[in-house]
Scaffold this motif. Structure first.
Motif, short mmCIF file in Angstrom:
data_model
loop_
_atom_site.label_atom_id
_atom_site.label_comp_id
_atom_site.label_asym_id
_atom_site.label_seq_id
_atom_site.Cartn_x
_atom_site.Cartn_y
_atom_site.Cartn_z
N PHE A 231 9.38 0.44 -1.19
CA PHE A 231 7.95 0.72 -1.02
C PHE A 231 7.18 -0.45 -0.40
CE2 PHE A 231 8.62 4.37 -3.67
CZ PHE A 231 7.55 5.23 -3.43
N GLU A 232 7.86 -1.47 0.04
CA GLU A 232 7.18 -2.66 0.56
C GLU A 232 6.18 -2.34 1.66
OE1 GLU A 232 9.96 -5.59 1.81
OE2 GLU A 232 10.43 -6.28 -0.23
N THR A 233 6.57 -1.53 2.60
CA THR A 233 5.71 -1.19 3.74
C THR A 233 4.49 -0.39 3.30
OG1 THR A 233 7.64 -1.15 5.18
CG2 THR A 233 5.64 -0.10 6.01
N PHE B 192 -3.69 9.32 5.22
CA PHE B 192 -3.16 8.24 4.37
C PHE B 192 -4.31 7.46 3.72
CE2 PHE B 192 -1.67 3.99 3.42
CZ PHE B 192 -0.40 4.20 2.88
N ALA B 193 -5.33 7.16 4.53
CA ALA B 193 -6.49 6.41 4.02
C ALA B 193 -7.24 7.23 2.97
CB ALA B 193 -7.41 6.03 5.16
N ASP B 194 -7.44 8.54 3.26
CA ASP B 194 -8.14 9.40 2.30
C ASP B 194 -7.39 9.47 0.98
OD1 ASP B 194 -10.18 9.87 4.04
OD2 ASP B 194 -9.57 11.92 4.57
N LEU B 195 -6.08 9.65 1.06
CA LEU B 195 -5.27 9.75 -0.15
C LEU B 195 -5.31 8.43 -0.94
CD1 LEU B 195 -3.50 11.61 -1.78
CD2 LEU B 195 -1.53 10.91 -0.40
N LEU C 210 2.50 12.45 -5.45
CA LEU C 210 1.46 12.02 -4.52
C LEU C 210 1.80 10.67 -3.89
CD1 LEU C 210 -1.86 13.02 -6.35
CD2 LEU C 210 -0.92 14.01 -4.25
N VAL C 211 2.39 9.78 -4.69
CA VAL C 211 2.75 8.46 -4.18
C VAL C 211 3.96 8.58 -3.24
CG1 VAL C 211 3.46 6.11 -4.82
CG2 VAL C 211 1.82 7.36 -6.25
N VAL C 212 4.90 9.44 -3.61
CA VAL C 212 6.05 9.69 -2.73
C VAL C 212 5.57 10.27 -1.41
CG1 VAL C 212 8.16 11.07 -2.44
CG2 VAL C 212 7.65 10.01 -4.66
N LYS C 213 4.58 11.17 -1.47
CA LYS C 213 4.00 11.79 -0.27
C LYS C 213 3.41 10.72 0.66
CE LYS C 213 1.96 15.03 2.29
NZ LYS C 213 2.74 15.84 3.26
N MET C 214 2.81 9.70 0.08
CA MET C 214 2.19 8.65 0.89
C MET C 214 3.23 7.91 1.72
SD MET C 214 -0.69 7.06 -1.65
CE MET C 214 -1.48 6.11 -0.37
N LYS C 215 4.43 7.76 1.14
CA LYS C 215 5.49 7.06 1.87
C LYS C 215 5.90 7.84 3.12
CE LYS C 215 9.63 6.68 0.06
NZ LYS C 215 10.82 6.27 -0.72
N GLU C 216 5.69 9.17 3.05
CA GLU C 216 6.09 10.03 4.17
C GLU C 216 4.95 10.32 5.14
OE1 GLU C 216 7.32 13.43 2.02
OE2 GLU C 216 9.05 12.46 1.07
N GLU C 217 3.71 10.03 4.72
CA GLU C 217 2.52 10.41 5.50
C GLU C 217 2.44 9.61 6.82
OE1 GLU C 217 -0.09 12.34 6.96
OE2 GLU C 217 0.03 12.90 4.83
N GLN C 218 2.31 10.36 7.93
CA GLN C 218 2.25 9.75 9.26
C GLN C 218 0.83 9.64 9.79
OE1 GLN C 218 5.11 8.54 10.80
NE2 GLN C 218 6.01 9.06 8.80
N ASP C 219 -0.07 10.51 9.27
CA ASP C 219 -1.46 10.55 9.73
C ASP C 219 -2.25 9.43 9.04
OD1 ASP C 219 -4.30 11.18 9.80
OD2 ASP C 219 -3.72 13.12 10.63
N LYS D 69 1.86 -2.47 1.55
CA LYS D 69 1.08 -3.27 2.49
C LYS D 69 0.01 -2.42 3.17
CE LYS D 69 1.54 -6.52 6.34
NZ LYS D 69 0.36 -5.98 7.02
N GLN D 70 0.38 -1.17 3.56
CA GLN D 70 -0.59 -0.26 4.20
C GLN D 70 -1.76 0.03 3.26
OE1 GLN D 70 2.65 2.66 5.46
NE2 GLN D 70 1.06 3.08 6.98
N ILE D 71 -1.43 0.29 1.98
CA ILE D 71 -2.48 0.59 0.99
C ILE D 71 -3.41 -0.60 0.83
CG2 ILE D 71 -2.91 1.09 -1.45
CD1 ILE D 71 -0.30 2.72 -1.42
N LYS D 72 -2.84 -1.80 0.78
CA LYS D 72 -3.66 -3.02 0.65
C LYS D 72 -4.59 -3.17 1.85
CE LYS D 72 -4.80 -7.09 -1.09
NZ LYS D 72 -6.00 -7.36 -0.34
#
Length: 642
Positions: A520-522, A604-607, A591-600, A525-528
């Motif tokens: 989940f490292e990547t 991603f930001a909304d979630l 939902l967290v697993v979904k974020m790892k797969e989200e390309q949009d 970082k995106q969430i941060k």
């Protein structure tokens, strides 16, 4: 000097009208207490004069024999209570009789329920005092003069207990106060000497001042039946007129103890328990202290006076002796009589006296010992005590470092062990149930019990069967910041710092977590990047098993609940006292697993924002922009429809 005719009619405050109406109707079944209340006031007036006269003997005006006199007149249908105590000025009469200048009045009226039985107890607790006269009287006349004032400075107050009262200047030769009760038609039972004497002995026998009444002595008869001595009137002392606390414990009945409490505590209910102790030696003192059965309505009024009166060799000194009892025991009522202090003691001497400090220390130990005995031998009574005074006792470890351990053993908490809001778990019981290898006492704080019980931070603890204390009293945040350990076990918030369960964590769990972290490292970082300066760190959670995310305070920072309390008090210090929260995510949640797969990037930001805002809400916090949260959530839900 002649008295200037100055008579005015004034209206009662709204609160007084309300109180009079409630009292007359609620206390009617216990109407004989009017005499107890008026005698109690007269006794207080004598105590105040005795104290003032220590520095100004002239206030006695040549009459230092203090007493309370009772009279009744069947023809006039009156009862009169006379004292030669301190008396009042015109301004004092208006302040104490025409108004309710008592702090906590608002809380008192808010506490009224409409239930006559419950309200009558509250009214008694409020201390109706003088107003109780109107339970039996349809008119009351009070005449008073302040000790040391000119005889022309007497004051007469009169009222029928309805909308108004009159106030006028009169000449009064004797200092003190005279109250005449003009009895209602159906109150003739009180126009009887035996009835009055029985009430005095029942309610006021403990008053140390003589309570006197006239008594007829019949004529004596000679050998030939001729009167040798005619009938005469003598003054008889009706009560025992000795300070109750000076008697031996075995000579005092439970009823006498209870009545004395009602006098010093201005309460109608019996106390929960009491301690009566005499300490001998170089610093000799006696204490008679009571634990009330119910919290006073003004318990949280910080301006309210403490309930312990200081006497020196039976002479009343002050009822504002903050040096005698700490604030966390402010509900204690009673007296402390010091034999070793000088009678002319000043407030400054009280504050600096080593003897007073020693007395205070001894009194605290006696009270704590009494509470310990109650908890051990009468747990049901202690449960009642805790329900009334628990939050106040929790101030103890904060205020009283010398007795921190003793007070800690008296504390009670709710916990996940029973999962109810009943606070009946002791720290000793918690430690006794700790799992093998557990070295911390875990707790969670929240603004309600439900919020604490349902906190996402508890999920791993529930899964592993580890007990957590559920703290939801406002004082709990200050308590745990001062009580950092018990019985060698550190108290640890489940919502602070990096969770380390030590040996309670299986080794394979730790290894699996390290693997997931790499995966989940990547994403982290995106969430941060999305949350930017809202958080200090984004990491995977070890504490969540069901919820998608939670907020964690820095190990040295302020808890989010504490921060919210400070903000409500107008002392907002920013997230975590300048430290931003840590955002933790559950890697197993869909939902967290979904974020790892989200390309949009937009989705991603909304979630990310939705999960962050949900974490705030689950902590009982408020969102900065609730509308934006709803908009993002609706967008996400609409996406699921396609």
């Amino acid at each position: 000097m002649t008295v200037e005719a100055k008579k005015e009619t004034l209206g009662f405050e709204t609160e007084v009208k309300h109180l009079l109406h409630l009292m007359i109707h609620s206390l009617y079944s216990n109407k004989e207490i009017f005499l107890r209340e008026l005698i109690s006031n007269a006794s207080d007036a004598a105590d105040k004069l005795r104290f003032e006269a220590l520095s100004n003997d002239g206030l006695y005006e040549g009459d230092s024999e203090l007493k309370i006199r009772l009279e009744y007149d069947k023809d006039k249908r009156t009862i009169t209570i006379i004292d030669n105590g301190i008396g009042m000025t015109r301004a004092e009469v208006q302040e104490h009789i025409g108004t309710i200048a008592k702090s906590g009045t608002k809380q008192f009226f808010q506490a009224l329920t409409g239930d006559q039985a419950k309200d009558s107890e509250l009214i008694g607790q409020f201390g109706v005092g003088f107003y109780s006269a109107f339970i039996v009287a349809d008119k009351v006349t009070l005449t008073t003069r302040k000790a040391g004032a000119d005889k022309s400075e007497g004051v007469r107050w009169e009222s029928a207990g309805e909308g108004d009262y009159t106030l006028e200047s009169v000449e009064k030769i004797q200092r003190g106060t005279e109250i005449v009760l003009h009895l209602k038609e159906d109150e003739s039972e009180f126009l009887d000497g035996y009835r009055i004497r029985s009430i005095v002995r029942k309610f006021s026998d403990h008053i140390s001042l003589p309570i006197v009444m006239d008594k007829e002595v019949p004529p004596s008869m000679g050998e030939e039946g001729i009167d040798e001595k005619p009938t005469e009137i003598v003054e008889e002392t009706v009560n025992s007129a000795s300070a109750l606390w000076t008697k031996a414990r075995q000579d005092i009945t439970d009823e006498a103890y209870n009545e004395f409490y009602k006098h010093v505590g201005h309460d109608f209910q019996d106390p929960l328990t009491h301690v009566h102790s005499k300490v001998e030696g170089t610093n000799e003192y006696t204490l008679l202290l009571y634990v009330p059965s119910r919290a006073p309505f003004d318990l949280w009024d910080r301006d309210a006076k403490h309930g312990v009166k200081l006497y020196i060799r039976k002479v009343f000194i002050t009822d504002d002796a903050e040096q005698l009892m700490p604030r966390y025991l402010r509900f204690i009522r009673g007296i402390i009589d010091a034999n070793s202090l000088p009678l002319n003691v000043s407030r400054e001497i009280l504050q600096q006296s080593k003897q007073i400090s020693a007395i205070k220390s001894g009194a605290i130990k006696k009270v704590l010992g009494t509470l310990e005995d109650l908890a051990k031998t009468e747990p049901e009574k202690y449960e009642k005590f805790w329900s009334q005074f628990g939050p106040v006792i929790k101030e103890g470890p904060i205020e009283d470092h010398a007795n921190k351990e003793r007070v800690a053993k008296l504390l009670r908490f709710a916990s996940t062990y029973a999962d109810t809001d009943k606070q009946d778990v002791t720290l000793e019981a918690y430690v006794g149930r700790m799992k093998e290898g557990q070295d911390k006492i875990y707790y969670v704080t929240a603004d309600t019990f439900s919020a604490a019980k349902n906190s996402p931070h508890l999920e791993i603890f529930r899964k592993k069967g580890i007990e957590v204390l559920l703290l939801s009293d406002r004082i709990d945040e200050w308590l745990v910041s001062n009580l950092d350990e018990f019985d060698g076990k550190h108290l640890q918030s489940v919502a602070k710092g990096d969770l380390d369960l030590g040996v309670l964590d299986a080794e394979e769990d730790k290894e699996a977590q390290e693997e997931v972290n790499k995966d989940f490292e990547t994403v982290l970082k995106q969430i941060k990047d999305v949350l930017a300066d809202k958080v200090s760190e984004v990491r995977l959670s070890h504490r969540l098993t069901e919820s998608p995310a939670c907020l964690v305070a820095d190990v040295y920072g302020m808890s989010l609940n504490m921060e919210r309390i400070m903000k409500e008090a107008g002392q907002g210090l920013g997230m975590g006292m300048g430290r931003k929260p840590i955002f933790e995510l559950n890697p197993t949640h869909p939902l967290v697993v979904k974020m790892k797969e989200e390309q949009d990037d937009s989705r991603f930001a909304d979630l990310t924002h939705i999960l962050f805002d949900q974490a705030i809400l689950s902590e009982g916090g408020q969102l900065d922009d609730p509308a934006a949260f709803v908009h993002k959530l609706n967008g996400l839900l609409q996406g699921l429809l396609h």
